[in-house]
Write an enzyme that holds these catalytic residues in place. Structure first.
Site, PDB file in Angstrom:
ATOM      1  N   ASP A  31      13.923   5.917  -1.099  1.00  0.00           N
ATOM      2  CA  ASP A  31      12.655   5.920  -0.217  1.00  0.00           C
ATOM      3  C   ASP A  31      11.564   6.106  -1.101  1.00  0.00           C
ATOM      4  O   ASP A  31      11.465   7.259  -1.840  1.00  0.00           O
ATOM      5  CB  ASP A  31      12.983   7.169   0.553  1.00  0.00           C
ATOM      6  CG  ASP A  31      11.854   7.510   1.456  1.00  0.00           C
ATOM      7  OD1 ASP A  31      10.752   6.927   1.318  1.00  0.00           O
ATOM      8  OD2 ASP A  31      11.945   8.340   2.491  1.00  0.00           O
ATOM      9  N   VAL A  32      10.666   5.213  -1.117  1.00  0.00           N
ATOM     10  CA  VAL A  32       9.677   5.175  -2.460  1.00  0.00           C
ATOM     11  C   VAL A  32       8.540   6.353  -2.067  1.00  0.00           C
ATOM     12  O   VAL A  32       7.972   6.671  -2.858  1.00  0.00           O
ATOM     13  CB  VAL A  32       8.720   3.734  -2.309  1.00  0.00           C
ATOM     14  CG1 VAL A  32       9.759   2.746  -2.626  1.00  0.00           C
ATOM     15  CG2 VAL A  32       8.125   3.495  -1.048  1.00  0.00           C
ATOM     16  N   ASN A  36       8.396  -4.267  -4.158  1.00  0.00           N
ATOM     17  CA  ASN A  36       8.070  -4.881  -3.110  1.00  0.00           C
ATOM     18  C   ASN A  36       8.106  -4.328  -1.747  1.00  0.00           C
ATOM     19  O   ASN A  36       7.311  -4.518  -0.776  1.00  0.00           O
ATOM     20  CB  ASN A  36       9.166  -6.058  -3.001  1.00  0.00           C
ATOM     21  CG  ASN A  36       9.144  -6.782  -1.654  1.00  0.00           C
ATOM     22  OD1 ASN A  36       8.270  -7.693  -1.463  1.00  0.00           O
ATOM     23  ND2 ASN A  36      10.161  -6.478  -0.856  1.00  0.00           N
ATOM     24  N   TYR A  42      -4.788  -1.069   5.564  1.00  0.00           N
ATOM     25  CA  TYR A  42      -3.917  -1.599   5.053  1.00  0.00           C
ATOM     26  C   TYR A  42      -4.308  -2.609   3.437  1.00  0.00           C
ATOM     27  O   TYR A  42      -3.596  -2.260   2.497  1.00  0.00           O
ATOM     28  CB  TYR A  42      -3.181  -2.881   5.763  1.00  0.00           C
ATOM     29  CG  TYR A  42      -2.113  -3.606   4.949  1.00  0.00           C
ATOM     30  CD1 TYR A  42      -1.084  -3.354   4.616  1.00  0.00           C
ATOM     31  CD2 TYR A  42      -2.532  -4.749   4.377  1.00  0.00           C
ATOM     32  CE1 TYR A  42       0.002  -3.831   3.945  1.00  0.00           C
ATOM     33  CE2 TYR A  42      -1.452  -5.582   3.748  1.00  0.00           C
ATOM     34  CZ  TYR A  42      -0.316  -5.056   3.578  1.00  0.00           C
ATOM     35  OH  TYR A  42       0.611  -5.727   2.941  1.00  0.00           O
TER      36      TYR A  42
END
Length: 148
Positions: A54-55, A77, A143
């Site tokens: 889990d980044v 990614n 974003y």
């Protein structure tokens, strides 16, 4: 960078572009490919090694770096679009999630795996960008700022 014989990690390697990276690395002769994912059971390919990652969780990132300590290629990614948040109204929750995953998550993985790559003789750290990050979108104003 020589892919043949390399050991690689693709974050978000269970679906979409991340899975395509994992498949391409194997197709070009990588000796082993890890898929860094929140749910290891979600990795559909038997020839890809699932690693819980889990980044957004520092302990998870450190644990993944320990498990995948043989990597020579890291592909950052993993990413999210963030829930729709209008620029002038609504909650910042989606934008905060996008920053946590897309910006801080990429940074955390880079920081954790840089010493692994150095210890293994160098290698490559690839941070993927989305073309959607080049232009702000009214539906997802956070974003473009979050995408690496």
């Amino acid at each position: 960078m020589e892919i043949k014989g390399a050991v690689a990690l693709a974050t978000g390697g269970n679906r979409g572009i991340g899975r395509a990276f994992a498949r391409a690395l194997l197709g070009h002769g990588a000796a082993k490919v890890y898929a860094g994912v929140r749910d290891p059971a979600s990795v559909p390919d038997a020839d890809v090694v699932p690693v819980r990652l889990d980044v957004t969780d520092e302990e998870s990132v450190a644990a993944a770096a320990a498990v995948a300590g043989d990597v020579t290629i890291v592909i950052n990614n993993a990413g999210v679009g963030g829930a729709s948040t209008k620029l002038l109204e609504g909650s910042f929750d989606g934008a905060r999630q996008a920053m946590e995953v897309n910006y801080f998550g990429t940074w955390a993985v880079s920081r954790a795996f840089a010493p692994v790559l150095a210890r293994n003789g160098g290698g490559a750290l690839v941070n993927m960008l989305s073309v959607a990050s080049w232009v702000g979108q009214p539906e997802f104003p956070g974003y473009a700022a979050s995408a690496r």
